[in-house]
Design a protein around this motif. Structure first.
Motif, PDB file in Angstrom:
ATOM      1  N   PHE A  19       1.792  -3.420  21.939  1.00  0.00           N
ATOM      2  CA  PHE A  19       1.098  -3.088  20.691  1.00  0.00           C
ATOM      3  C   PHE A  19       0.254  -4.261  20.220  1.00  0.00           C
ATOM      4  N   LEU A  23      -3.747  -4.162  19.751  1.00  0.00           N
ATOM      5  CA  LEU A  23      -4.348  -4.506  18.463  1.00  0.00           C
ATOM      6  C   LEU A  23      -5.346  -5.645  18.613  1.00  0.00           C
ATOM      7  N   VAL A  73      -7.139   2.002   9.180  1.00  0.00           N
ATOM      8  CA  VAL A  73      -5.918   1.917   9.999  1.00  0.00           C
ATOM      9  C   VAL A  73      -4.990   0.852   9.426  1.00  0.00           C
ATOM     10  N   ASN A  74      -5.545  -0.272   9.022  1.00  0.00           N
ATOM     11  CA  ASN A  74      -4.744  -1.347   8.444  1.00  0.00           C
ATOM     12  C   ASN A  74      -4.029  -0.872   7.178  1.00  0.00           C
ATOM     13  N   ARG A  76      -3.217   2.199   6.396  1.00  0.00           N
ATOM     14  CA  ARG A  76      -2.185   3.169   6.771  1.00  0.00           C
ATOM     15  C   ARG A  76      -0.953   2.476   7.343  1.00  0.00           C
ATOM     16  N   VAL A  77      -1.171   1.470   8.165  1.00  0.00           N
ATOM     17  CA  VAL A  77      -0.045   0.740   8.760  1.00  0.00           C
ATOM     18  C   VAL A  77       0.751   0.037   7.672  1.00  0.00           C
ATOM     19  N   ALA A  80       2.738   2.628   5.721  1.00  0.00           N
ATOM     20  CA  ALA A  80       3.900   3.082   6.494  1.00  0.00           C
ATOM     21  C   ALA A  80       4.988   2.016   6.511  1.00  0.00           C
ATOM     22  N   TYR A  81       4.592   0.762   6.684  1.00  0.00           N
ATOM     23  CA  TYR A  81       5.564  -0.339   6.681  1.00  0.00           C
ATOM     24  C   TYR A  81       6.292  -0.395   5.340  1.00  0.00           C
TER      25      TYR A  81
END
Length: 88
Positions: A19, A23, A73-74, A76-77, A80-81
Motif C-alpha cells: 500500500f 501510494l 482520496v486523502n 476519505r482515508v 475512514a481512519y
C-alpha cells in the motif's frame, strides 16, 4: 506434495509495504503531472511559437484533476481512519 503436485511457494506480500509503494507511486505521478504542467506553461511564455496552447491547457487540467482526486482520496482515508478509531 498432495497427489504428486508440489505447491509453489509465492513470496508473501506485505500489505503495508504494498500500500505504501502504491501510494508513493500515485503521488509521484501527481507530482510529475504538476511539473509537466509548470514546464509547459513556462515554455509557453518563453517560446510561444513552439508550444500549442491546447496542449498546455490539457496538461494543466490533468494536473489539477489529479490533485483534486488526490485530495478527495486523502479526505476519505482520514475520515475512514477516524471512524475506525472511534469504534474502540
Amino acid at each position: 506434495d498432495h497427489f504428486g503436485f508440489k505447491a509453489e511457494k509465492k513470496d508473501a506480500v506485505d500489505p503495508e509495504n504494498a500500500f505504501g509503494e502504491l501510494l508513493k507511486g500515485a503521488l509521484g505521478n501527481v507530482n510529475e503531472l504538476h511539473q509537466k504542467s509548470e514546464e509547459m506553461s513556462t515554455r509557453m511564455i518563453t517560446e510561444p511559437d513552439k508550444v500549442n496552447v491546447h496542449d498546455v491547457m490539457i496538461a494543466t487540467e490533468k494536473a489539477e484533476l489529479a490533485l483534486t482526486f488526490t485530495k478527495a482520496v486523502n479526505e476519505r482515508v482520514l475520515r475512514a481512519y477516524n471512524e475506525i478509531i472511534n469504534l474502540r
